[in-house]
Write an enzyme that holds these catalytic residues in place. Sequence first.
Site, PDB file in Angstrom:
ATOM      1  N   TYR A  45       0.810  -1.228   0.000  1.00 49.18           N
ATOM      2  CA  TYR A  45       0.000   0.000   0.000  1.00 49.18           C
ATOM      3  C   TYR A  45       0.839   1.271   0.000  1.00 49.18           C
ATOM      4  O   TYR A  45       0.341   2.349  -0.289  1.00 49.18           O
ATOM      5  CB  TYR A  45      -0.976   0.006   1.183  1.00 49.18           C
ATOM      6  CG  TYR A  45      -0.357  -0.416   2.489  1.00 49.18           C
ATOM      7  CD1 TYR A  45      -0.469  -1.730   2.923  1.00 49.18           C
ATOM      8  CD2 TYR A  45       0.368   0.479   3.262  1.00 49.18           C
ATOM      9  CE1 TYR A  45       0.113  -2.140   4.116  1.00 49.18           C
ATOM     10  CE2 TYR A  45       0.951   0.076   4.450  1.00 49.18           C
ATOM     11  CZ  TYR A  45       0.827  -1.228   4.876  1.00 49.18           C
ATOM     12  OH  TYR A  45       1.412  -1.630   6.041  1.00 49.18           O
ATOM     13  N   GLY A  48       1.361   3.515  -3.325  1.00 51.14           N
ATOM     14  CA  GLY A  48       0.490   4.604  -3.745  1.00 51.14           C
ATOM     15  C   GLY A  48       0.075   5.521  -2.606  1.00 51.14           C
ATOM     16  O   GLY A  48      -0.732   6.428  -2.797  1.00 51.14           O
ATOM     17  N   HIS A  49       0.588   5.297  -1.418  1.00 49.63           N
ATOM     18  CA  HIS A  49       0.162   6.099  -0.250  1.00 49.63           C
ATOM     19  C   HIS A  49       1.394   6.479   0.565  1.00 49.63           C
ATOM     20  O   HIS A  49       1.628   5.938   1.652  1.00 49.63           O
ATOM     21  CB  HIS A  49      -0.815   5.294   0.602  1.00 49.63           C
ATOM     22  CG  HIS A  49      -1.528   6.121   1.646  1.00 49.63           C
ATOM     23  ND1 HIS A  49      -0.945   6.512   2.827  1.00 49.63           N
ATOM     24  CD2 HIS A  49      -2.790   6.624   1.671  1.00 49.63           C
ATOM     25  CE1 HIS A  49      -1.814   7.211   3.548  1.00 49.63           C
ATOM     26  NE2 HIS A  49      -2.930   7.306   2.862  1.00 49.63           N
ATOM     27  N   PHE A  50       2.237   7.402   0.166  1.00 46.79           N
ATOM     28  CA  PHE A  50       2.150   8.048  -1.151  1.00 46.79           C
ATOM     29  C   PHE A  50       3.494   7.883  -1.839  1.00 46.79           C
ATOM     30  O   PHE A  50       4.492   7.688  -1.158  1.00 46.79           O
ATOM     31  CB  PHE A  50       1.825   9.543  -1.000  1.00 46.79           C
ATOM     32  CG  PHE A  50       0.456   9.773  -0.390  1.00 46.79           C
ATOM     33  CD1 PHE A  50      -0.681   9.742  -1.189  1.00 46.79           C
ATOM     34  CD2 PHE A  50       0.307   9.986   0.966  1.00 46.79           C
ATOM     35  CE1 PHE A  50      -1.948   9.968  -0.626  1.00 46.79           C
ATOM     36  CE2 PHE A  50      -0.952  10.198   1.518  1.00 46.79           C
ATOM     37  CZ  PHE A  50      -2.081  10.181   0.721  1.00 46.79           C
ATOM     38  N   LEU A  55       3.522   6.651   3.906  1.00 48.58           N
ATOM     39  CA  LEU A  55       3.073   6.551   5.300  1.00 48.58           C
ATOM     40  C   LEU A  55       1.882   5.601   5.363  1.00 48.58           C
ATOM     41  O   LEU A  55       1.088   5.526   4.424  1.00 48.58           O
ATOM     42  CB  LEU A  55       2.763   7.932   5.885  1.00 48.58           C
ATOM     43  CG  LEU A  55       1.741   8.820   5.206  1.00 48.58           C
ATOM     44  CD1 LEU A  55       0.367   8.630   5.823  1.00 48.58           C
ATOM     45  CD2 LEU A  55       2.155  10.277   5.334  1.00 48.58           C
TER      46      LEU A  55
END
Lengths: 139, 85
Positions: A45, A48-50, A55
């Site tokens: 994750y 894309g975050h970010f 984080l």
Amino acid sequence: MTAPPADIPAHLPHRYPFLLVDRVLEREPGVRVVAEKLVTFGEPYLQGHFEDRPLVPGVLLLEMLAQAGGFLEAEPLRGAAIFLAGVQDARFKGPALPGDRLRLEVRADGAFAGMMKIRGTVSCDGRDLCTAALLVKRL
Amino acid sequence: MSDLKLRVKEMIIERLKLEGMTPDQIDDGAPLFGEGLGLDSIDALELVLGIEQVFSVKIEDEAAGLKAFKSVQALTDFIAEHAKA
């Protein structure tokens, strides 16, 4: 009664990429659990975050507490034996970052008719990152 | 309204965050769940915890809950009966 740290995949039905507990340090079924999640740059994750500032999403901190809460149950959870029924008083106080060793501390607040309330804190190096109360329902 | 019944209603309003509701808007005889106040199973747990905290009365199981949660009147009677003197 203190139970030995559990074999995590044998106890929780969650699997990659959604198994978010790496170690159980203390475990008193029905009362209290202390577990850990080690965050790495490899978390899917974080791609894309970010992209520029990885984080851990706040909702995943809640999920970590819910999964740690699974170890309040004495018996292994088969399939979706427990589901999240509510989130109360969630506070996010700081970011969880790659390299962090997250301490997941949960305590049973009470239970009635298959519904259990747990209070949890995610912390890192003594700093609280997230606190919340979760309601979980046993099927 | 008896003092205990008023405290029970205040506890329900505070614990379940029934904002804007006053004690005299809660019917003594109306069921707490389903019809009446329309509470759900999360509310039931909140009430069990609230009753334990405020009145030091434990609702041990679903059978006791079925009796206690019939209405505000039933809950007040249950608390009066089980509260430590």
